[in-house]
Design an enzyme around this catalytic site. Structure first.
Site, PDB file in Angstrom:
ATOM      1  N   GLY A   1       0.822  -1.202   0.000  1.00  0.00           N
ATOM      2  CA  GLY A   1       0.000   0.000   0.000  1.00  0.00           C
ATOM      3  C   GLY A   1       0.857   1.253   0.000  1.00  0.00           C
ATOM      4  O   GLY A   1       0.595   2.199   0.747  1.00  0.00           O
ATOM      5  N   HIS A   2       1.895   1.239  -0.807  1.00  0.00           N
ATOM      6  CA  HIS A   2       2.734   2.422  -0.952  1.00  0.00           C
ATOM      7  C   HIS A   2       3.568   2.301  -2.233  1.00  0.00           C
ATOM      8  O   HIS A   2       3.570   1.247  -2.881  1.00  0.00           O
ATOM      9  CB  HIS A   2       3.648   2.606   0.274  1.00  0.00           C
ATOM     10  CG  HIS A   2       4.629   1.511   0.489  1.00  0.00           C
ATOM     11  ND1 HIS A   2       4.577   0.623   1.542  1.00  0.00           N
ATOM     12  CD2 HIS A   2       5.725   1.143  -0.222  1.00  0.00           C
ATOM     13  CE1 HIS A   2       5.573  -0.222   1.464  1.00  0.00           C
ATOM     14  NE2 HIS A   2       6.280   0.057   0.399  1.00  0.00           N
ATOM     15  N   ALA A   3       4.249   3.388  -2.566  1.00  0.00           N
ATOM     16  CA  ALA A   3       5.187   3.388  -3.698  1.00  0.00           C
ATOM     17  C   ALA A   3       6.492   3.999  -3.200  1.00  0.00           C
ATOM     18  O   ALA A   3       6.530   4.632  -2.140  1.00  0.00           O
ATOM     19  CB  ALA A   3       4.633   4.213  -4.854  1.00  0.00           C
TER      20      ALA A   3
END
Ligand code: TYD
Length: 149
Positions: free
Chosen positions: A55-57
């Site tokens: 749930g991130h980049a």
């Protein structure tokens, strides 16, 4: 530099030394197996059933993700396209360039997600909101097109 897309990620088959008593996979820097130098190794374990991670980049971090034990799925997104990879073999790694949104899900019980990373932990390298990621990709893509055009 061109902005990254999910098509820049790839499954990499890792070397495997067979042994009746158990196999070994070794990855050394500068061998040309993975497209970055490893600066950090971490692993996720004791993941409760049904839990999701990721749930991130990352803005500049490159990673290779390996299902060292068990299995899980990894969904990548680049703001336009989504692609899901199922990882279940310890001699395959999914290479992820920077600039992709990732979600880890469908963990089997006792799964171990081993991550080889190109840089040390840096919270400033994370984009943790999908809205912010989509904005980042739009700006990044248009400035990359301006630079190359
Ligand atoms: P994070 O990468 O957000 O985990 P996930 O996306 O898989 O849920 O990491 C969770 C926390 O763990 C983070 O806020 C700080 C800590 N952490 C470190 O201290 N060092 C590391 O190398 C990593 C990956 C995380």
């Amino acid at each position: 530099m061109r902005a990254s897309t999910v098509y820049d990620s790839s499954l990499i088959q890792l070397p495997k030394t067979y042994n009746q008593k158990g196999n070994i996979t070794a990855i050394n820097n500068l061998e040309g197996i993975i497209p970055f130098t490893i600066d950090r190794v971490y692993y996720l374990y004791d993941i409760p059933g049904g839990e999701g991670r990721g749930g991130h980049a990352h803005k500049s971090l490159k990673q290779l993700i390996i299902a060292a034990s068990g299995s899980f799925a990894l969904t990548l997104a680049d703001g336009t396209t989504k692609q899901t990879f199922n990882l279940s073999k310890p001699y395959f790694g999914l290479y992820m360039p920077a600039g992709l949104w990732r979600e880890l899900h469908n963990f089997s019980s006792s799964a171990i997600c081993l991550v080889l990373a190109s840089e040390k932990y840096d919270e400033d390298d994370y984009i943790r909101s999908e809205q912010e990621f989509n904005r980042y990709k739009q700006n990044h893509d248009s400035s990359a097109i301006r630079r190359s055009g």
